[in-house]
Design an enzyme around this catalytic site. Structure first.
Site, PDB file in Angstrom:
ATOM      1  N   LYS A  58     -41.741 -26.084 -18.080  1.00 36.39           N
ATOM      2  CA  LYS A  58     -42.890 -25.037 -18.323  1.00 36.39           C
ATOM      3  C   LYS A  58     -43.594 -26.434 -19.367  1.00 36.39           C
ATOM      4  O   LYS A  58     -44.425 -26.672 -19.045  1.00 36.39           O
ATOM      5  CB  LYS A  58     -42.186 -23.940 -19.298  1.00 36.39           C
ATOM      6  N   ARG A  90     -31.758 -32.323 -23.331  1.00 38.40           N
ATOM      7  CA  ARG A  90     -33.894 -33.009 -23.672  1.00 38.40           C
ATOM      8  C   ARG A  90     -33.437 -33.378 -24.730  1.00 38.40           C
ATOM      9  O   ARG A  90     -32.631 -32.812 -26.178  1.00 38.40           O
ATOM     10  CB  ARG A  90     -33.804 -31.484 -23.510  1.00 38.40           C
ATOM     11  N   ARG A 126     -43.927 -12.922 -22.532  1.00 36.69           N
ATOM     12  CA  ARG A 126     -42.321 -13.124 -22.527  1.00 36.69           C
ATOM     13  C   ARG A 126     -41.718 -11.965 -22.248  1.00 36.69           C
ATOM     14  O   ARG A 126     -40.761 -12.194 -22.044  1.00 36.69           O
ATOM     15  CB  ARG A 126     -42.078 -14.510 -23.211  1.00 36.69           C
ATOM     16  N   ARG A 136     -32.890 -30.025 -30.187  1.00 41.54           N
ATOM     17  CA  ARG A 136     -33.817 -28.719 -30.230  1.00 41.54           C
ATOM     18  C   ARG A 136     -32.873 -28.356 -31.207  1.00 41.54           C
ATOM     19  O   ARG A 136     -31.411 -28.200 -30.231  1.00 41.54           O
ATOM     20  CB  ARG A 136     -34.558 -27.492 -29.802  1.00 41.54           C
ATOM     21  N   ARG A 161     -30.528 -17.520 -24.594  1.00 41.54           N
ATOM     22  CA  ARG A 161     -31.515 -18.059 -24.275  1.00 41.54           C
ATOM     23  C   ARG A 161     -31.493 -17.060 -22.888  1.00 41.54           C
ATOM     24  O   ARG A 161     -32.414 -16.301 -22.497  1.00 41.54           O
ATOM     25  CB  ARG A 161     -31.912 -18.960 -24.417  1.00 41.54           C
TER      26      ARG A 161
HETATM   27  P1  AP5 Z   1     -39.385 -28.758 -20.888  1.00 38.18           P
HETATM   28  O1  AP5 Z   1     -39.872 -28.772 -20.099  1.00 38.18           O
HETATM   29  O2  AP5 Z   1     -39.215 -28.914 -22.111  1.00 38.18           O
HETATM   30  O3  AP5 Z   1     -38.057 -26.383 -20.052  1.00 38.18           O
HETATM   31  P2  AP5 Z   1     -39.063 -25.585 -20.444  1.00 38.18           P
HETATM   32  O4  AP5 Z   1     -38.842 -24.909 -19.833  1.00 38.18           O
HETATM   33  O5  AP5 Z   1     -40.605 -25.678 -21.369  1.00 38.18           O
HETATM   34  O6  AP5 Z   1     -37.882 -24.848 -21.634  1.00 38.18           O
HETATM   35  P3  AP5 Z   1     -37.886 -24.192 -23.176  1.00 38.18           P
HETATM   36  O7  AP5 Z   1     -36.290 -24.524 -23.849  1.00 38.18           O
HETATM   37  O8  AP5 Z   1     -39.067 -25.122 -24.032  1.00 38.18           O
HETATM   38  O9  AP5 Z   1     -38.082 -22.578 -22.886  1.00 38.18           O
HETATM   39  P4  AP5 Z   1     -37.514 -21.511 -23.739  1.00 38.18           P
HETATM   40  O10 AP5 Z   1     -39.118 -21.378 -23.263  1.00 38.18           O
HETATM   41  O11 AP5 Z   1     -36.429 -21.468 -23.812  1.00 38.18           O
HETATM   42  O12 AP5 Z   1     -38.331 -22.717 -25.173  1.00 38.18           O
HETATM   43  P5  AP5 Z   1     -40.042 -21.891 -25.852  1.00 38.18           P
HETATM   44  O13 AP5 Z   1     -39.790 -23.533 -26.483  1.00 38.18           O
HETATM   45  O14 AP5 Z   1     -40.590 -21.680 -25.618  1.00 38.18           O
HETATM   46  O15 AP5 Z   1     -37.926 -29.488 -19.422  1.00 38.18           O
HETATM   47  C1  AP5 Z   1     -36.505 -28.783 -20.210  1.00 38.18           C
HETATM   48  C2  AP5 Z   1     -35.788 -30.649 -20.806  1.00 38.18           C
HETATM   49  O16 AP5 Z   1     -35.125 -30.893 -18.495  1.00 38.18           O
HETATM   50  C3  AP5 Z   1     -36.658 -31.480 -20.968  1.00 38.18           C
HETATM   51  O17 AP5 Z   1     -35.685 -32.716 -20.738  1.00 38.18           O
HETATM   52  C4  AP5 Z   1     -37.512 -32.065 -19.429  1.00 38.18           C
HETATM   53  O18 AP5 Z   1     -37.660 -33.909 -19.418  1.00 38.18           O
HETATM   54  C5  AP5 Z   1     -36.136 -31.712 -18.313  1.00 38.18           C
HETATM   55  N1  AP5 Z   1     -36.597 -31.822 -16.732  1.00 38.18           N
HETATM   56  C6  AP5 Z   1     -37.955 -31.173 -16.792  1.00 38.18           C
HETATM   57  N2  AP5 Z   1     -38.232 -31.206 -15.624  1.00 38.18           N
HETATM   58  C7  AP5 Z   1     -37.094 -31.713 -14.665  1.00 38.18           C
HETATM   59  C8  AP5 Z   1     -36.976 -31.969 -13.645  1.00 38.18           C
HETATM   60  N3  AP5 Z   1     -38.257 -31.428 -12.530  1.00 38.18           N
HETATM   61  N4  AP5 Z   1     -35.758 -32.250 -13.280  1.00 38.18           N
HETATM   62  C9  AP5 Z   1     -35.847 -32.744 -14.326  1.00 38.18           C
HETATM   63  N5  AP5 Z   1     -35.322 -32.701 -15.317  1.00 38.18           N
HETATM   64  C10 AP5 Z   1     -36.447 -32.219 -15.876  1.00 38.18           C
HETATM   65  O19 AP5 Z   1     -39.030 -21.506 -26.364  1.00 38.18           O
HETATM   66  C11 AP5 Z   1     -38.108 -21.470 -28.178  1.00 38.18           C
HETATM   67  C12 AP5 Z   1     -37.797 -19.620 -28.654  1.00 38.18           C
HETATM   68  O20 AP5 Z   1     -39.023 -19.134 -29.468  1.00 38.18           O
HETATM   69  C13 AP5 Z   1     -37.875 -18.867 -28.059  1.00 38.18           C
HETATM   70  O21 AP5 Z   1     -35.977 -18.254 -28.089  1.00 38.18           O
HETATM   71  C14 AP5 Z   1     -37.654 -17.143 -28.835  1.00 38.18           C
HETATM   72  O22 AP5 Z   1     -37.241 -16.926 -30.122  1.00 38.18           O
HETATM   73  C15 AP5 Z   1     -39.115 -18.130 -29.544  1.00 38.18           C
HETATM   74  N6  AP5 Z   1     -40.368 -17.301 -28.393  1.00 38.18           N
HETATM   75  C16 AP5 Z   1     -40.999 -18.559 -27.861  1.00 38.18           C
HETATM   76  N7  AP5 Z   1     -42.009 -17.727 -26.781  1.00 38.18           N
HETATM   77  C17 AP5 Z   1     -42.329 -16.600 -27.153  1.00 38.18           C
HETATM   78  C18 AP5 Z   1     -42.226 -15.189 -27.128  1.00 38.18           C
HETATM   79  N8  AP5 Z   1     -43.240 -15.133 -25.906  1.00 38.18           N
HETATM   80  N9  AP5 Z   1     -42.238 -14.086 -27.587  1.00 38.18           N
HETATM   81  C19 AP5 Z   1     -41.008 -14.018 -28.056  1.00 38.18           C
HETATM   82  N10 AP5 Z   1     -40.445 -15.150 -28.879  1.00 38.18           N
HETATM   83  C20 AP5 Z   1     -41.251 -16.192 -28.063  1.00 38.18           C
END
Ligand code: AP5
Length: 212
Positions: A13, A125, A86, A158, A169
């Site tokens: 994402k 990552r 979410r 991270r 997660r």
């Molecule tokens: P990346 O693009 O970073 O993946 P992502 O889907 O953004 O993963 P996140 O871990 O950031 O999502 P998340 O939803 O758990 O975390 P968030 O920060 O939102 O890609 C991942 C890796 O794969 C990278 O190294 C990339 O290079 C590689 N990659 C990508 N595409 C690829 C491909 N096609 N092939 C190979 N490699 C690839 O949230 C973190 C925390 O914040 C949550 O756990 C929660 O505590 C809190 N939080 C955030 N939003 C909310 C909400 N709305 N409500 C409540 N808590 C929330």
């Protein structure tokens, strides 16, 4: 245009959202990034959110909804939501806040990939401390070890990309975020994209889903 990208942790994402937002001139509103900045800056929201994030749990809905509303309203030219909503409660809160401001969502795009791929992506990552761009040790390594190709910033892993937190997660995703699929699936703007392939192929599929 206003977009929602949702899917499991590590599905891409952030990587794809950043690129789509640049291409379509949208504000990229990533709740994870907003929350990490609040933790880093020691704000009241950040203090409340930290323990949930460190443990791989969701931050309570009222905190997240409170943080996102003003950013949505300020995003004049359109926005891409990454990581929000979410939960079904957040989706309902989003609908009512958009209704209050005479706005709507044009596309909700669900990205999916097998769990093993998610684990490999998250555990390899690396993120730029300065600009937030994501790299991967194996799939998209930086040209210079430890340094961002875009801005030269320092790369870091991270805290929640540790094996035990990744497992939590994914569990939380299945229990609390997956129900969004049933919530959005019958909506007119809903699209589904297989995100298991190469980054460029996934981007092409996402672009088609957004434009089609
Ligand atoms: P990346 O693009 O970073 O993946 P992502 O889907 O953004 O993963 P996140 O871990 O950031 O999502 P998340 O939803 O758990 O975390 P968030 O920060 O939102 O890609 C991942 C890796 O794969 C990278 O190294 C990339 O290079 C590689 N990659 C990508 N595409 C690829 C491909 N096609 N092939 C190979 N490699 C690839 O949230 C973190 C925390 O914040 C949550 O756990 C929660 O505590 C809190 N939080 C955030 N939003 C909310 C909400 N709305 N409500 C409540 N808590 C929330």
């Amino acid at each position: 245009m206003n977009l929602v990208l949702f899917g499991p942790p590590g599905v891409g994402k952030g990587t794809q959202g950043m690129r789509l937002a640049e291409e379509f001139s949208l504000a990229h509103l990533a709740t994870g990034d907003i929350l990490r900045a609040a933790v880093r800056d020691g704000t009241e929201y950040g203090k409340q959110a930290k323990a949930f994030m460190d443990g791989g749990k969701l931050v309570p809905d009222d905190i997240v909804v409170g943080m996102i509303e003003e950013r949505i309203v300020d995003a004049g030219q359109g926005f891409l939501l990454d990581g929000f909503p979410r939960t079904v409660a957040q989706a309902k809160a989003l609908e009512s806040m958009l209704g209050r401001h005479g706005m709507h969502i044009d596309r909700v795009v669900f990205m999916h990939a097998p769990e093993q791929a998610l684990i490999e992506r998250l555990s390899g990552r690396l993120i730029c401390r300065a600009c937030g761009f994501s790299f991967h040790r194996q799939y998209s390594p930086p040209r210079v070890a430890g340094r961002c190709d875009r801005c030269g910033g320092e790369l870091y892993q991270r805290d929640d990309d540790r094996e035990d937190v990744i497992a939590e997660r994914l569990k939380v995703y299945r229990a609390q975020t997956e129900p969004l699929l049933a919530y959005y699936q019958s909506a007119a703007g809903f699209r589904q994209v297989d995100a298991a392939g190469e980054m460029q192929d996934v981007y092409t599929a996402l672009k088609q889903a957004v434009e089609g």
